[in-house]
Every structure is written in structure tokens, then in C-alpha cells.
Design a protein around this motif. Structure first.
Motif, short mmCIF file in Angstrom:
data_model
loop_
_atom_site.label_atom_id
_atom_site.label_comp_id
_atom_site.label_asym_id
_atom_site.label_seq_id
_atom_site.Cartn_x
_atom_site.Cartn_y
_atom_site.Cartn_z
N ALA A 1 38.16 47.97 40.40
CA ALA A 1 38.15 46.72 39.65
C ALA A 1 39.52 46.07 39.75
CB ALA A 1 37.79 46.98 38.18
N ASP A 2 39.52 44.74 39.73
CA ASP A 2 40.80 44.04 39.71
C ASP A 2 41.36 44.07 38.29
OD1 ASP A 2 39.78 41.87 38.17
OD2 ASP A 2 39.50 40.58 39.91
N PRO A 3 42.56 43.57 38.06
CA PRO A 3 43.17 43.68 36.73
C PRO A 3 42.39 43.01 35.60
CG PRO A 3 44.85 43.22 38.36
CD PRO A 3 43.52 43.10 39.06
N GLU A 4 41.44 42.14 35.92
CA GLU A 4 40.64 41.50 34.87
C GLU A 4 39.22 42.03 34.78
OE1 GLU A 4 41.15 37.36 34.30
OE2 GLU A 4 43.29 37.66 34.05
N GLY A 5 38.94 43.10 35.50
CA GLY A 5 37.64 43.75 35.39
C GLY A 5 36.58 43.30 36.36
N ASN A 6 36.91 42.41 37.29
CA ASN A 6 35.94 42.03 38.32
C ASN A 6 35.78 43.22 39.26
OD1 ASN A 6 35.56 39.16 37.60
ND2 ASN A 6 37.74 39.06 38.08
N LEU A 7 34.54 43.58 39.55
CA LEU A 7 34.27 44.73 40.40
C LEU A 7 34.40 44.39 41.87
CD1 LEU A 7 31.14 46.17 38.57
CD2 LEU A 7 33.44 47.15 38.61
#
Length: 133
Positions: free
Chosen positions: A113-119
Motif C-alpha cells: 500500500a502507498d502511504p495513504e492506503g491505496n493498494l
């Protein structure tokens, strides 16, 4: 109609930008670490991931809901060698939610996941079955 990009609306633009540029190794169209917009592409293909600061779009639209909770998007990236990519990204600080493993009989996948929670789903396509089977 032509799809030009998928754009993620982000709250912490610099952190997410560095993740896609430095950790995943995508190439920015132009340097824009502080935003409010950036477009990044992999080494091959024409697809792009764009980032836009949520506050910037809120100013344009004069409204924007608060950042949603949980996973909001999934970006699928195909790689030639999933194990090598997994090792390289891990060495750059990526933390995987699921290490490389089979998904059916047609591909192997790994998730982070990226730092904002996008998978992000990394896919290694396996040899396809014959159409007659």
C-alpha cells in the motif's frame, strides 16, 4: 473517448509522491515533490498514475469530502519477475501486505500500500492455458 490516466487524490502529497517515485521507481513527467499535481509512468507502456493534492481539487471544485477511510483504489502493475521486484522494492523500504503467491493458475501477485492506503497489486503473468483446455 480515451483514458489518459488514473488520478489519486492525496492528502500528504510529498510522501505519496516519494513513494511512487523512489520506492516503486516510477518516472515523473516533471519533478513536483510538493505538488499539487504529478504524473508518473513505469519504464514500459503508456499508462500513467497521476497524483493530485486533495486540497487543490477542493479549491477547484469548491467542495470535497474528507479523505475516505480504508482502501480506496487498487493499482495493478505487471512485472516480469515478481520475486526480483519484491526483493528490490523491499530493499527500498516497501512493506508488503502479502508476499508473492499464486492467484489461480494464471498469475502470481504481491500486495503493498502507498502511504495513504491505496493498494498496489504487482502481477507476474504466468503462461496462459491453451484455449482448447
Amino acid at each position: 473517448m480515451e483514458l489518459t490516466q488514473i488520478r489519486l487524490l492525496v492528502s500528504d502529497f510529498p510522501s505519496v509522491y516519494r513513494f511512487y517515485r523512489d520506492t516503486l521507481g516510477l518516472k515523473p513527467q516533471f519533478e513536483a515533490e510538493t505538488g499539487p499535481y504529478a504524473k508518473l509512468t513505469p519504464d514500459t507502456g503508456h499508462a500513467a498514475i497521476a497524483l493530485q493534492a486533495r486540497t487543490h481539487l477542493a479549491d477547484v471544485l469548491e467542495r470535497l469530502e474528507a479523505a475516505p477511510a480504508g482502501h480506496r483504489a487498487l493499482i495493478a502493475l505487471r512485472v516480469d519477475d515478481l520475486d526480483a521486484t519484491h526483493a528490490e522494492l523491499t530493499s527500498r523500504g516497501a512493506e508488503f501486505l502479502r508476499d508473492p503467491s499464486p492467484m489461480g493458475d494464471r498469475m502470481r501477485v504481491a500486495y503493498l500500500a502507498d502511504p495513504e492506503g491505496n493498494l498496489i497489486e504487482l502481477q507476474e503473468w504466468l503462461e496462459l492455458r491453451d484455449r482448447g483446455q
